[in-house]
Design an enzyme around this catalytic site. Structure first.
Site, PDB file in Angstrom:
ATOM      1  N   ALA A 132       0.294   3.181  -5.060  1.00 46.39           N
ATOM      2  CA  ALA A 132       0.592   3.731  -3.739  1.00 46.39           C
ATOM      3  C   ALA A 132      -0.710   3.783  -2.949  1.00 46.39           C
ATOM      4  CB  ALA A 132       1.185   5.133  -3.873  1.00 46.39           C
ATOM      5  N   LYS A 133      -0.627   4.016  -1.687  1.00 45.25           N
ATOM      6  CA  LYS A 133      -1.842   4.170  -0.863  1.00 45.25           C
ATOM      7  C   LYS A 133      -1.458   4.879   0.414  1.00 45.25           C
ATOM      8  CE  LYS A 133      -6.230   2.931  -1.087  1.00 45.25           C
ATOM      9  NZ  LYS A 133      -7.073   2.760  -2.274  1.00 45.25           N
ATOM     10  N   GLY A 134      -2.431   5.539   1.028  1.00 47.35           N
ATOM     11  CA  GLY A 134      -2.167   6.218   2.297  1.00 47.35           C
ATOM     12  C   GLY A 134      -3.329   6.044   3.237  1.00 47.35           C
TER      13      GLY A 134
END
Ligand code: NAD
Length: 460
Positions: free
Chosen positions: A121-123
């Site tokens: 995941a990444k933000g």
């Protein structure tokens, strides 16, 4: 008309230009690796090439002059097949959905390569932290995390630091989530926290330390025929933040000669070697590495092209491109940053015999110690730093061995792979040559994730 995955994998892939967005680049790398896996179900490859969830949040924050600004943030989940989503949060003016998607997918492959039980995941939040006060950054963080609500959680999606976010940001994230979920152990919701709030000893150094372990192990495979140890190696490092500055110190401790380093303002070079601690002290005092006494100031472009044994890009994506790849004089590139080499540059470096240790292996030390932090938080434990570092070394060396073995295996089995490709895609299927380390690493990760997906069974 949409092209099927079978068509895509059967013919030569179109190499994206240097200007292509990071997601296009990550998909090209994915397809390149998938070509070597004709035994994996096509539909599964199609599924793994996409991110499973993309969330955009927009929220207001009252900034220092009293005005109200709307900020845009993303949290993108690529895969939860091997465990909860895991990946950093980046604060930068150029954050985009496509960039976050690419970074999320690389996290899945990274976690699979070092074999930690996480997905990817990444933000990111579009903002310029250099122009914002600490108070506004705290407000942005709290609003962003509140908007994400239960999309993150200790067993669903676990953030960490990335560019221009740090331990302080992680402390705010933990605090915000803890306010929203009182009465339970929320420490494992985020990693990279300060040590006195459940952070792991050794996490701050982990990405750089992991990168150094991987370089040492790779050299031991004699990828450079005349150099199998770090002692005496000349090293150039782009970026002098968390990863770059710590890598410089650890490499110098092992007898490497740090000839040049840089930050966003420019670079410095001294062929006789720089003292990493003194450079860091100078940067902390003046705001930049430039004008360091006893060194010549150069541009970042010049820095990348300096003669050296090892070049470590530790700043941003797309730094080595088709425009400068032919002039890179390093013999080994260790990608501490995510995505620093474009696909066109990759091809040029390969033709010139430059070995590239890909980001999904070279910088996976960060997520590895994040995993250790998560385990410690769940068990309410604190491991001594020596233990963390020893476990990190073991994970990084095993991952390097696995990637090397995968490259050898794919190379030795090329005839069989090409025959399977013809059976699957027809007689005109492109015949593949030996894979580079990036493709081998990705093929290893893809195979592991595909295997677990089938083991779990496609839901329902
Ligand atoms: P950081 O914010 O601490 O440091 C970034 C450094 O890059 C700073 O010194 C900055 O001045 C420099 N920089 C910015 N623009 C530059 C330019 N054009 N040329 C040269 N230098 C420039 O970030 P970090 O945590 O050290 O991360 C660096 C890279 O490593 C990023 O690509 C990040 O995604 C990757 N990475 C970091 C971690 C981690 O644990 N921190 C883990 C995996 C990957």
């Amino acid at each position: 008309m949409a092209v099927s995955i079978a068509e895509t994998l059967s013919r030569p892939l179109e190499v994206p230009s240097d200007d292509a967005d990071l997601y296009t680049i990550s998909r090209y790398q994915f397809y390149t690796a998938a070509q070597y896996l004709p035994h994996v179900k096509q539909g599964l490859l199609e599924f793994l090439s996409h991110c499973v969830r993309t969330v955009t949040v927009e929220f207001p924050v009252e900034v220092e002059d009293g005005s109200v600004r709307t900020f845009v943030g993303y949290r993108i989940l690529h895969s939860r097949v091997r465990g909860p989503g895991k990946g950093g949060i980046r604060y930068h003016p150029e954050v985009s959905e496509q960039e976050v998607r690419a970074l999320a997918s690389w996290m899945t492959w990274k976690c699979a390569i070092v074999d930690v039980p996480f997905g990817g995941a990444k933000g990111g939040v579009i903002c310029n932290p250099k122009e914002l006060s600490k108070k506004v950054l705290r407000q942005i963080t709290r609003r962003y995390i509140t908007e994400l609500g239960d999309l993150i959680g200790p067993h669903t999606d676990i953030p960490a630091p990335d560019l221009y976010t740090d331990e302080q940001t992680m402390a705010w994230i933990y605090d915000t989530y803890d306010m929203m979920h009182p009465g339970r152990n929320n420490l494992p919701v985020v990693t990279g926290k300060p040590v006195d709030i459940g952070g792991s000893l050794g996490r701050r150094e982990a990405t750089a330390r992991g990168c150094v372990f991987v370089i040492e192990r790779t050299l031991a495979y004699r990828v450079l025929p005349d150099r199998d140890v770090l002692r005496g190696a000349s090293v150039v490092i782009q970026g002098y933040g968390n990863v770059g500055s710590i890598a410089a110190r650890l490499l110098a401790e092992r007898g490497a000669c740090i000839v040049a380093v840089s930050d966003s303002k420019g670079g410095i070079v001294n062929e006789r070697g720089l003292d990493p601690e003194a450079v860091l002290e100078h940067k902390q005092r003046t705001g930049s590495v430039i004008d360091f006494p006893g060194a010549r100031t150069i541009t970042n472009a010049e820095l990348l092209e300096l003669p050296c044994d090892i070049l470590i890009p530790a700043a941003f994506e797309k730094q080595i491109t088709s425009k400068n790849a032919a002039r890179i004089q390093a013999r080994l590139v260790a990608e501490a940053a995510n995505g620093p080499t474009t696909p066109r540059a990759d091809l040029i470096l390969r033709e010139r015999g430059v070995v590239v240790i890909p980001d999904i292996l070279a910088n996976a030390g960060g997520v590895t110690v994040s995993y250790f932090e998560w385990v410690q938080n769940i068990e309410n434990e604190r491991w001594p730093e020596d233990e963390v570092n020893a476990k990190l070394r073991s994970k990084m060396e095993r991952a390097t061995d696995d990637v090397m073995r995968q490259q050898k295996r794919l190379t030795e089995n090329l005839d069989q792979i090409n025959r399977s490709r013809q059976e699957r895609y027809g007689p005109d299927a492109e015949s593949l040559g030996p894979p580079d380390l990036r493709t081998a690493a990705l093929a290893l990760a893809l195979d592991r994730v595909a295997h677990v997906t089938l083991e779990r069974g496609i839901w329902p």
